[in-house]
Design a protein around this motif. Structure first.
Motif, PDB file in Angstrom:
ATOM      1  N   GLU A 308      27.895  42.922 -14.234  1.00 22.82           N
ATOM      2  CA  GLU A 308      27.387  42.001 -15.260  1.00 22.82           C
ATOM      3  C   GLU A 308      27.620  40.562 -14.807  1.00 22.82           C
ATOM      4  O   GLU A 308      28.571  40.276 -14.049  1.00 22.82           O
ATOM      5  CB  GLU A 308      28.110  42.248 -16.573  1.00 22.82           C
ATOM      6  CG  GLU A 308      27.511  41.534 -17.761  1.00 22.82           C
ATOM      7  CD  GLU A 308      26.396  42.328 -18.444  1.00 22.82           C
ATOM      8  OE1 GLU A 308      25.764  41.768 -19.356  1.00 22.82           O
ATOM      9  OE2 GLU A 308      26.172  43.498 -18.064  1.00 22.82           O
ATOM     10  N   ARG A 309      26.774  39.684 -15.266  1.00 27.02           N
ATOM     11  CA  ARG A 309      26.984  38.252 -15.032  1.00 27.02           C
ATOM     12  C   ARG A 309      27.969  37.756 -16.080  1.00 27.02           C
ATOM     13  O   ARG A 309      27.676  37.761 -17.280  1.00 27.02           O
ATOM     14  CB  ARG A 309      25.657  37.498 -15.127  1.00 27.02           C
ATOM     15  CG  ARG A 309      25.763  36.004 -14.827  1.00 27.02           C
ATOM     16  CD  ARG A 309      24.381  35.362 -14.892  1.00 27.02           C
ATOM     17  NE  ARG A 309      24.442  33.931 -14.580  1.00 27.02           N
ATOM     18  CZ  ARG A 309      24.654  32.976 -15.479  1.00 27.02           C
ATOM     19  NH1 ARG A 309      24.827  33.298 -16.757  1.00 27.02           N
ATOM     20  NH2 ARG A 309      24.687  31.704 -15.113  1.00 27.02           N
ATOM     21  N   VAL A 310      29.136  37.312 -15.642  1.00 24.52           N
ATOM     22  CA  VAL A 310      30.206  36.917 -16.559  1.00 24.52           C
ATOM     23  C   VAL A 310      30.816  35.594 -16.102  1.00 24.52           C
ATOM     24  O   VAL A 310      30.626  35.159 -14.966  1.00 24.52           O
ATOM     25  CB  VAL A 310      31.315  37.996 -16.624  1.00 24.52           C
ATOM     26  CG1 VAL A 310      30.779  39.296 -17.186  1.00 24.52           C
ATOM     27  CG2 VAL A 310      31.933  38.209 -15.244  1.00 24.52           C
ATOM     28  N   THR A 311      31.546  34.976 -17.001  1.00 23.07           N
ATOM     29  CA  THR A 311      32.281  33.769 -16.622  1.00 23.07           C
ATOM     30  C   THR A 311      33.385  34.124 -15.642  1.00 23.07           C
ATOM     31  O   THR A 311      33.866  35.261 -15.608  1.00 23.07           O
ATOM     32  CB  THR A 311      32.936  33.111 -17.854  1.00 23.07           C
ATOM     33  OG1 THR A 311      33.906  34.017 -18.393  1.00 23.07           O
ATOM     34  CG2 THR A 311      31.907  32.755 -18.906  1.00 23.07           C
ATOM     35  N   THR A 312      33.786  33.154 -14.866  1.00 22.94           N
ATOM     36  CA  THR A 312      34.986  33.351 -14.070  1.00 22.94           C
ATOM     37  C   THR A 312      36.177  33.456 -15.006  1.00 22.94           C
ATOM     38  O   THR A 312      36.135  32.983 -16.154  1.00 22.94           O
ATOM     39  CB  THR A 312      35.200  32.183 -13.099  1.00 22.94           C
ATOM     40  OG1 THR A 312      35.393  30.986 -13.864  1.00 22.94           O
ATOM     41  CG2 THR A 312      34.004  32.016 -12.167  1.00 22.94           C
ATOM     42  N   ALA A 313      37.244  34.070 -14.537  1.00 24.07           N
ATOM     43  CA  ALA A 313      38.457  34.182 -15.362  1.00 24.07           C
ATOM     44  C   ALA A 313      38.985  32.798 -15.719  1.00 24.07           C
ATOM     45  O   ALA A 313      39.466  32.571 -16.842  1.00 24.07           O
ATOM     46  CB  ALA A 313      39.513  34.989 -14.620  1.00 24.07           C
ATOM     47  N   GLU A 314      38.872  31.857 -14.782  1.00 18.44           N
ATOM     48  CA  GLU A 314      39.347  30.494 -15.041  1.00 18.44           C
ATOM     49  C   GLU A 314      38.573  29.846 -16.186  1.00 18.44           C
ATOM     50  O   GLU A 314      39.168  29.231 -17.088  1.00 18.44           O
ATOM     51  CB  GLU A 314      39.204  29.641 -13.777  1.00 18.44           C
ATOM     52  CG  GLU A 314      39.662  28.199 -13.976  1.00 18.44           C
ATOM     53  CD  GLU A 314      39.452  27.329 -12.744  1.00 18.44           C
ATOM     54  OE1 GLU A 314      39.771  26.131 -12.807  1.00 18.44           O
ATOM     55  OE2 GLU A 314      38.960  27.854 -11.726  1.00 18.44           O
ATOM     56  N   ASP A 315      37.245  30.011 -16.177  1.00 17.99           N
ATOM     57  CA  ASP A 315      36.450  29.383 -17.231  1.00 17.99           C
ATOM     58  C   ASP A 315      36.535  30.140 -18.554  1.00 17.99           C
ATOM     59  O   ASP A 315      36.334  29.550 -19.627  1.00 17.99           O
ATOM     60  CB  ASP A 315      35.002  29.239 -16.774  1.00 17.99           C
ATOM     61  CG  ASP A 315      34.829  28.008 -15.881  1.00 17.99           C
ATOM     62  OD1 ASP A 315      35.846  27.395 -15.532  1.00 17.99           O
ATOM     63  OD2 ASP A 315      33.680  27.654 -15.553  1.00 17.99           O
ATOM     64  N   ALA A 316      36.852  31.428 -18.504  1.00 13.26           N
ATOM     65  CA  ALA A 316      37.166  32.139 -19.746  1.00 13.26           C
ATOM     66  C   ALA A 316      38.409  31.517 -20.377  1.00 13.26           C
ATOM     67  O   ALA A 316      38.521  31.389 -21.602  1.00 13.26           O
ATOM     68  CB  ALA A 316      37.374  33.620 -19.484  1.00 13.26           C
ATOM     69  N   GLY A 317      39.337  31.099 -19.511  1.00 12.07           N
ATOM     70  CA  GLY A 317      40.539  30.417 -20.005  1.00 12.07           C
ATOM     71  C   GLY A 317      40.228  29.066 -20.612  1.00 12.07           C
ATOM     72  O   GLY A 317      40.787  28.685 -21.646  1.00 12.07           O
ATOM     73  N   LYS A 318      39.309  28.319 -19.994  1.00 12.57           N
ATOM     74  CA  LYS A 318      38.898  27.029 -20.555  1.00 12.57           C
ATOM     75  C   LYS A 318      38.230  27.221 -21.917  1.00 12.57           C
ATOM     76  O   LYS A 318      38.464  26.452 -22.858  1.00 12.57           O
ATOM     77  CB  LYS A 318      37.926  26.336 -19.597  1.00 12.57           C
ATOM     78  CG  LYS A 318      38.555  25.774 -18.335  1.00 12.57           C
ATOM     79  CD  LYS A 318      37.505  25.035 -17.513  1.00 12.57           C
ATOM     80  CE  LYS A 318      38.103  24.450 -16.252  1.00 12.57           C
ATOM     81  NZ  LYS A 318      37.074  23.734 -15.452  1.00 12.57           N
ATOM     82  N   MET A 319      37.392  28.261 -21.995  1.00 15.28           N
ATOM     83  CA  MET A 319      36.719  28.539 -23.263  1.00 15.28           C
ATOM     84  C   MET A 319      37.735  28.874 -24.341  1.00 15.28           C
ATOM     85  O   MET A 319      37.637  28.415 -25.489  1.00 15.28           O
ATOM     86  CB  MET A 319      35.754  29.710 -23.050  1.00 15.28           C
ATOM     87  CG  MET A 319      34.871  30.033 -24.226  1.00 15.28           C
ATOM     88  SD  MET A 319      33.634  28.778 -24.500  1.00 15.28           S
ATOM     89  CE  MET A 319      33.898  28.443 -26.224  1.00 15.28           C
TER      90      MET A 319
END
Length: 481
Positions: A308-319
């Protein structure tokens, strides 16, 4: 047969049912606007329609009121369009399905649009009558009030002669409004990096919240599904990394969101951990919100393994940081008026674009500098994380007028009719009176309306008996000389 045919006052409910058959979501008011213009032309009334689709209808004074100061009747034609998940109504094409429940009118599966359809119905019933006594009437019906008051901001009122404004956009009988907060919509946009990744996919759904108007119900501390999703992300991040594929919640920035859905990806073998976290979170929310949102539900559904196309783990953290650290809800109570919310904000809409997350807030305050401070807080954290903000629909507060002949007359009429004083109040919700005051020098305004419950939600109800009493009251106010 009409659903409201046997209700009194007949003409008011006739027109309320008429406009309930006409689609009128914000930004899509052309059909209802044209209906109002045709109504006026059929009765040989003076009418104006601008490019925004605002409508002004003027009716000259009846005999004996030619020298009485004109009165402006004001409301808005658009409505908040919310519906239950299983409701199939298309708000741009379909009529509402009205129902009667005891003393209340509701709409099956949707918002009712009593806010502010009842103002339009009152105005049309008065304009349609040949027997109601009144001074020169200047009826102003605006568009897009629910999404930033664009209509009131852009309307030309140069043809009006009156300075007395009776705004019919309130929801509690016997409560006269004489001041309101200013506000704006602030949109925070956070760029996100996406990648193709394989793992276990899950749908997280938070639902069952009561919701409500972000001005009128913000003091009730009701849960916000977008914020609850952010809080769940924060809990989950402490146990395992995750990525976000989809995220959406809410439909109006000024409505407290009732449900939010996320599609997330975990590493293989984490299903049991996720389900344990979901169960624990459900227990927490049930305990915390048993008084305000007792039907909250948090559910997870396994969607299987895949790419799946997903956010990076880092940007999931920013979100997650943005959702949990930006200010939310009541920020400050009034120091002058007991019980009045001074400053607040509501994260009403949340969704992902192709390469960014978008968070739309309704920001309100009766103090201009506090509103500005709140916007600055949204800006500083969003920009620190690499995002940006934009502001639109900025409208001023409606300041209290110490000397008001209109208010004095209305209080006197109320005391004469009901043997008691009405309540004169300021509110946290926004009204168009602030914008109109800049266009009408010396404006003298009061806002009233019949009892309505849970506006901006699918539980919205309009009281039949209260509608009748307020109608009778308005007719007496129009007789004041």
């Amino acid at each position: 047969m009409r659903v409201l045919e046997n209700l009194e006052p007949k003409n008011v409910f006739y027109f309320f049912e008429e406009i309930s058959r006409i689609p009128r979501p914000s930004y899509k008011e052309e059909k209802i606007s044209n209906y109002l213009v045709n109504f006026a032309k059929e009765r040989n009334l003076e009418v104006y329609q601008d490019d925004l689709k605002n409508v002004i209808i003027i009716k000259e004074a009846t005999k004996g009121y030619e020298d009485v100061e004109p009165i402006i009747l004001q409301g808005h034609m658009d409505m908040v369009c919310e519906k239950e998940p299983d409701c199939t109504i298309n708000f741009e094409n379909d009529p509402l399905t009205l129902e009667i429940e005891g003393d209340y009118i509701t709409a099956k599966g949707t918002t009712l649009g009593g806010d502010d359809g009842i103002a339009v119905a009152y105005a049309l019933a008065i304009l349609d009558s040949d027997t109601i006594e009144h001074p020169r009437l200047e009826v102003v019906i605006t568009v897009s009030e629910e999404v930033g008051m664009d209509g009131a901001n852009g309307i030309d009122l140069s043809m009006l002669k009156g300075k007395k404004v009776l705004n019919l956009d309130s929801e509690e009988e016997g409560h006269m409004l004489a001041s309101c907060a200013g506000g704006c919509t602030t949109v925070c946009r956070l760029p996100l990096a996406f990648e193709k990744k394989s793992g276990e996919l899950f749908e997280i759904h938070i639902s069952g919240l009561l919701g409500g108007h972000s001005g009128g119900e913000i003091d009730k501390e009701r849960a916000n599904s977008n914020l609850l999703m952010g809080r769940f992300f924060l809990r989950l991040s402490e146990k395992t990394p995750f990525a976000i594929a989809e995220l959406a919640g809410g439909t109006k920035d000024n409505a407290i969101p009732r449900e939010t859905t996320a599609k997330i990806m975990l590493d293989a073998g984490k299903e049991d951990l996720l389900m344990q976290e979901i169960a624990a979170y459900q227990e927490i929310l049930t305990a915390e919100y048993q008084s305000s949102d007792k039907d909250i539900k948090v559910r997870a559904k396994a969607l299987g393994c895949g790419e799946e196309r997903v956010t990076t783990a880092e940007d999931a953290g920013k979100m997650t940081m943005l959702l949990t650290h930006l200010p939310a809800g009541i920020q400050r109570m009034s120091m002058d008026i007991k019980g009045l919310v001074e400053t607040s904000l509501n994260l009403g809409i949340l969704y992902l674009e192709e390469d960014a997350a978008v968070l739309k807030y309704s920001v309100r305050s009766s103090v201009k500098t506090q509103k500005e401070l709140l916007v600055q807080k949204l800006k500083s954290l969003t920009e620190w994380l690499g995002g940006s903000i934009s502001i639109y629909g900025d409208y001023p507060a409606w300041e209290y007028k110490k000397d008001s002949k209109l208010r004095d007359d209305m209080v006197a009429v109320y005391e004469r009719m009901y043997g008691k004083k009405p309540s004169v109040e300021a509110i946290h919700a926004g009204l168009e009176c602030g914008l109109l005051s800049a266009k009408i020098p010396g404006m003298d305004a009061v806002s009233i309306g019949p009892d309505m419950i849970d506006i901006h939600t699918t539980g919205e109800k309009l009281s039949i008996s209260s509608t009748k009493r307020v109608w009778e009251y308005v007719l007496e106010v129009l007789k004041c000389k």
